[in-house]
Design a protein around this motif. Structure first.
Motif, PDB file in Angstrom:
ATOM      1  N   ARG A  11       2.070  -0.944  -5.128  1.00  0.00           N
ATOM      2  CA  ARG A  11       1.093  -0.038  -5.903  1.00  0.00           C
ATOM      3  C   ARG A  11       2.252   1.055  -6.755  1.00  0.00           C
ATOM      4  O   ARG A  11       2.017   1.468  -7.721  1.00  0.00           O
ATOM      5  CB  ARG A  11       0.276   0.716  -4.902  1.00  0.00           C
ATOM      6  CG  ARG A  11      -0.543   1.893  -5.544  1.00  0.00           C
ATOM      7  CD  ARG A  11      -1.321   2.734  -4.632  1.00  0.00           C
ATOM      8  NE  ARG A  11      -0.717   3.113  -3.703  1.00  0.00           N
ATOM      9  CZ  ARG A  11       0.127   4.156  -3.428  1.00  0.00           C
ATOM     10  NH1 ARG A  11       0.076   5.128  -4.512  1.00  0.00           N
ATOM     11  NH2 ARG A  11       0.657   4.643  -2.334  1.00  0.00           N
ATOM     12  N   GLU A  12       3.422   1.344  -5.840  1.00  0.00           N
ATOM     13  CA  GLU A  12       4.120   2.349  -6.627  1.00  0.00           C
ATOM     14  C   GLU A  12       5.021   2.219  -7.514  1.00  0.00           C
ATOM     15  O   GLU A  12       5.272   2.398  -8.751  1.00  0.00           O
ATOM     16  CB  GLU A  12       5.238   2.951  -5.232  1.00  0.00           C
ATOM     17  CG  GLU A  12       4.596   3.792  -4.383  1.00  0.00           C
ATOM     18  CD  GLU A  12       5.399   4.260  -3.302  1.00  0.00           C
ATOM     19  OE1 GLU A  12       6.618   3.399  -3.126  1.00  0.00           O
ATOM     20  OE2 GLU A  12       5.257   4.998  -2.424  1.00  0.00           O
ATOM     21  N   ARG A  13       5.101   0.467  -7.698  1.00  0.00           N
ATOM     22  CA  ARG A  13       5.750  -0.210  -8.390  1.00  0.00           C
ATOM     23  C   ARG A  13       4.951  -0.256 -10.026  1.00  0.00           C
ATOM     24  O   ARG A  13       5.570  -0.064 -11.107  1.00  0.00           O
ATOM     25  CB  ARG A  13       6.346  -1.633  -8.565  1.00  0.00           C
ATOM     26  CG  ARG A  13       7.521  -1.743  -7.497  1.00  0.00           C
ATOM     27  CD  ARG A  13       8.241  -3.251  -7.515  1.00  0.00           C
ATOM     28  NE  ARG A  13       7.163  -4.043  -6.940  1.00  0.00           N
ATOM     29  CZ  ARG A  13       7.092  -4.409  -5.624  1.00  0.00           C
ATOM     30  NH1 ARG A  13       7.910  -3.753  -4.755  1.00  0.00           N
ATOM     31  NH2 ARG A  13       6.174  -5.220  -5.421  1.00  0.00           N
ATOM     32  N   ALA A  14       3.792  -0.386  -9.770  1.00  0.00           N
ATOM     33  CA  ALA A  14       2.595  -0.116 -10.623  1.00  0.00           C
ATOM     34  C   ALA A  14       2.485   1.315 -11.294  1.00  0.00           C
ATOM     35  O   ALA A  14       1.721   1.492 -12.184  1.00  0.00           O
ATOM     36  CB  ALA A  14       1.538  -1.093 -10.452  1.00  0.00           C
ATOM     37  N   LEU A  21      -6.062   3.355  -7.987  1.00  0.00           N
ATOM     38  CA  LEU A  21      -6.180   1.917  -7.633  1.00  0.00           C
ATOM     39  C   LEU A  21      -7.486   1.522  -7.170  1.00  0.00           C
ATOM     40  O   LEU A  21      -8.363   0.683  -7.192  1.00  0.00           O
ATOM     41  CB  LEU A  21      -5.274   1.655  -6.330  1.00  0.00           C
ATOM     42  CG  LEU A  21      -5.243   0.230  -5.728  1.00  0.00           C
ATOM     43  CD1 LEU A  21      -4.924  -0.433  -7.042  1.00  0.00           C
ATOM     44  CD2 LEU A  21      -4.113   0.088  -4.649  1.00  0.00           C
ATOM     45  N   SER A  22      -8.083   2.820  -6.562  1.00  0.00           N
ATOM     46  CA  SER A  22      -9.504   2.834  -5.861  1.00  0.00           C
ATOM     47  C   SER A  22     -10.539   2.556  -7.146  1.00  0.00           C
ATOM     48  O   SER A  22     -11.339   1.941  -7.032  1.00  0.00           O
ATOM     49  CB  SER A  22      -9.808   3.988  -5.156  1.00  0.00           C
ATOM     50  OG  SER A  22     -11.088   4.149  -4.723  1.00  0.00           O
ATOM     51  N   ALA A  23     -10.242   3.292  -8.148  1.00  0.00           N
ATOM     52  CA  ALA A  23     -11.249   2.985  -9.397  1.00  0.00           C
ATOM     53  C   ALA A  23     -11.027   1.799 -10.134  1.00  0.00           C
ATOM     54  O   ALA A  23     -12.023   1.332 -10.736  1.00  0.00           O
ATOM     55  CB  ALA A  23     -10.837   4.105 -10.558  1.00  0.00           C
ATOM     56  N   ALA A  24      -9.818   1.156 -10.007  1.00  0.00           N
ATOM     57  CA  ALA A  24      -9.613  -0.114 -10.595  1.00  0.00           C
ATOM     58  C   ALA A  24     -10.120  -1.360  -9.845  1.00  0.00           C
ATOM     59  O   ALA A  24     -10.782  -2.395 -10.297  1.00  0.00           O
ATOM     60  CB  ALA A  24      -8.148  -0.336 -10.977  1.00  0.00           C
ATOM     61  N   ILE A  53      -7.268  -7.736  -0.482  1.00  0.00           N
ATOM     62  CA  ILE A  53      -5.722  -8.155  -0.717  1.00  0.00           C
ATOM     63  C   ILE A  53      -5.513  -8.841  -2.112  1.00  0.00           C
ATOM     64  O   ILE A  53      -4.647  -8.367  -3.004  1.00  0.00           O
ATOM     65  CB  ILE A  53      -5.178  -9.013   0.415  1.00  0.00           C
ATOM     66  CG1 ILE A  53      -5.034  -7.921   1.777  1.00  0.00           C
ATOM     67  CG2 ILE A  53      -3.659  -9.321  -0.266  1.00  0.00           C
ATOM     68  CD1 ILE A  53      -4.442  -8.986   2.844  1.00  0.00           C
ATOM     69  N   ARG A  54      -6.546  -9.722  -2.395  1.00  0.00           N
ATOM     70  CA  ARG A  54      -6.363 -10.438  -3.785  1.00  0.00           C
ATOM     71  C   ARG A  54      -6.629  -9.585  -4.861  1.00  0.00           C
ATOM     72  O   ARG A  54      -5.982  -9.444  -5.939  1.00  0.00           O
ATOM     73  CB  ARG A  54      -7.389 -11.502  -3.859  1.00  0.00           C
ATOM     74  CG  ARG A  54      -7.009 -12.745  -2.858  1.00  0.00           C
ATOM     75  CD  ARG A  54      -7.917 -13.729  -3.293  1.00  0.00           C
ATOM     76  NE  ARG A  54      -7.791 -14.858  -2.220  1.00  0.00           N
ATOM     77  CZ  ARG A  54      -8.413 -15.040  -1.064  1.00  0.00           C
ATOM     78  NH1 ARG A  54      -9.380 -14.221  -0.896  1.00  0.00           N
ATOM     79  NH2 ARG A  54      -8.221 -16.109  -0.447  1.00  0.00           N
ATOM     80  N   SER A  55      -7.920  -8.671  -4.593  1.00  0.00           N
ATOM     81  CA  SER A  55      -7.956  -7.518  -5.712  1.00  0.00           C
ATOM     82  C   SER A  55      -7.169  -6.591  -5.965  1.00  0.00           C
ATOM     83  O   SER A  55      -6.351  -6.292  -7.025  1.00  0.00           O
ATOM     84  CB  SER A  55      -9.389  -6.595  -5.157  1.00  0.00           C
ATOM     85  OG  SER A  55     -10.424  -7.641  -5.027  1.00  0.00           O
ATOM     86  N   VAL A  60      -2.409  -4.541  -9.564  1.00  0.00           N
ATOM     87  CA  VAL A  60      -0.874  -4.032  -9.679  1.00  0.00           C
ATOM     88  C   VAL A  60       0.122  -5.312  -9.966  1.00  0.00           C
ATOM     89  O   VAL A  60       1.324  -5.018 -10.006  1.00  0.00           O
ATOM     90  CB  VAL A  60      -0.402  -3.452  -8.215  1.00  0.00           C
ATOM     91  CG1 VAL A  60      -1.345  -2.568  -7.628  1.00  0.00           C
ATOM     92  CG2 VAL A  60      -0.369  -4.634  -7.014  1.00  0.00           C
ATOM     93  N   LYS A  61      -0.428  -6.394 -10.525  1.00  0.00           N
ATOM     94  CA  LYS A  61       0.161  -7.421 -10.950  1.00  0.00           C
ATOM     95  C   LYS A  61       1.514  -7.965 -10.156  1.00  0.00           C
ATOM     96  O   LYS A  61       2.473  -8.142 -10.156  1.00  0.00           O
ATOM     97  CB  LYS A  61       1.293  -6.972 -12.325  1.00  0.00           C
ATOM     98  CG  LYS A  61       0.280  -6.121 -13.542  1.00  0.00           C
ATOM     99  CD  LYS A  61      -0.676  -7.043 -13.976  1.00  0.00           C
ATOM    100  CE  LYS A  61      -1.357  -6.428 -14.957  1.00  0.00           C
ATOM    101  NZ  LYS A  61      -2.521  -7.107 -15.412  1.00  0.00           N
ATOM    102  N   ALA A  62       0.744  -8.224  -8.747  1.00  0.00           N
ATOM    103  CA  ALA A  62       1.896  -8.904  -7.697  1.00  0.00           C
ATOM    104  C   ALA A  62       1.257 -10.217  -7.090  1.00  0.00           C
ATOM    105  O   ALA A  62       0.242 -10.447  -7.606  1.00  0.00           O
ATOM    106  CB  ALA A  62       1.570  -7.811  -6.436  1.00  0.00           C
ATOM    107  N   ASP A  63       2.180 -11.124  -6.859  1.00  0.00           N
ATOM    108  CA  ASP A  63       1.741 -12.326  -6.491  1.00  0.00           C
ATOM    109  C   ASP A  63       0.737 -12.431  -4.962  1.00  0.00           C
ATOM    110  O   ASP A  63       1.328 -11.842  -4.056  1.00  0.00           O
ATOM    111  CB  ASP A  63       2.657 -13.236  -5.946  1.00  0.00           C
ATOM    112  CG  ASP A  63       2.453 -14.505  -5.882  1.00  0.00           C
ATOM    113  OD1 ASP A  63       1.165 -14.947  -6.002  1.00  0.00           O
ATOM    114  OD2 ASP A  63       3.361 -15.458  -5.413  1.00  0.00           O
TER     115      ASP A  63
END
Length: 255
Positions: A11-14, A21-24, A53-55, A60-63
């Motif tokens: 999240r911090e990298r994004a 993040l809650s709104a998205a 976790i998937r959402s 945040v564009k993570a795997d």
């Protein structure tokens, strides 16, 4: 690093806050903070936790694969253990203590008492005659008591006073919500949870512990921090309060 720390780092990298993040993701901010603190019990089960976790990973564009693999490795064993315990509880026979047969026990006691009374009834005259003959032939004897030795006072060894241990340093922390309030997670130096929940506007939560106190905040702008009686401003989402009255940023490792 734990799953919660990996989610926080992503999240911090994004460059996103908890509220963004809650709104998205349409996941409550309180639940997001709990997941970043490795508390997945509020997700409603492992199925919903994997979906959250998937959402988060998608936004945040993570795997999501390594995050899901780490979650399954940590919680699959607990699920299997709980299933085995449930099956064992269903199969285990119920043992009921045997009830004592009070009527038989009372009857046996009455029979013994009646038998003893009959024996004493027939043997009592002979016992009286024997005691009378012994009294007639007995010779009085006078015994001289032997003097008791005078007790000597005992000497108690003196105890060397032990030096008192220095008192442990205490950290006194008061957290007061303002604005729209915020969600908090507070842990002591041994990672034991002291408080977790949402503080409404004007609500204060005070904790005292020996050593450091670690705090995770959903919205630092809505929080007033008073450490050891002194107000300390901070914009950190994670910080550690020390007994000497200072704050420091909590590292990304651990929860």
């Amino acid at each position: 690093m734990s799953i919660g720390s990996d989610l926080t780092a992503a999240r911090e990298r994004a460059d996103m806050t908890i509220e963004q993040l809650s709104a998205a993701t349409r996941i409550r901010s309180g639940l997001l903070i709990a997941m970043e603190a490795d508390d997945f019990s509020r997700c409603g089960g492992n199925f919903y936790a994997r979906g959250h976790i998937r959402s988060i990973a998608r936004v945040v564009k993570a795997d999501p694969a390594p995050l899901l693999a780490a979650f399954d490795a940590e919680h699959a064993v607990e699920e299997e253990k709980s299933r085995r315990e449930e099956r064992a509880a269903v199969k285990a026979p119920t043992l009921r203590p045997a009830r004592p047969r009070w009527a038989l026990l009372v009857g046996a006691i009455l029979v013994v008492l009646m038998g003893w009374g009959m024996v004493r009834l027939f043997t009592l005259p002979s016992d009286i005659e024997a005691n009378a003959s012994k009294t007639a032939t007995a010779t009085a004897t006078v015994t001289t008591p032997t003097p008791k030795p005078t007790p000597q006072p005992s000497v108690q060894p003196t105890k060397t006073p032990t030096s008192a241990k220095p008192p442990a340093l205490k950290t006194s922390l008061t957290l007061t919500a303002k604005g729209n309030g915020t969600y908090l997670t507070v842990r002591d130096k041994k990672n034991r949870r002291l408080f977790q929940g949402r503080l409404g506007p004007g609500i204060a939560q005070s904790v005292t512990s020996s050593g450091d106190i670690r705090v995770t905040v959903g919205n630092p702008a809505n929080l007033v921090v008073v450490l050891n009686g002194k107000q300390i401003p901070t914009k950190l989402y994670r910080f550690t309060a020390h007994p000497d009255g200072t704050l420091s940023k909590t590292s990304g490792t651990g929860s």
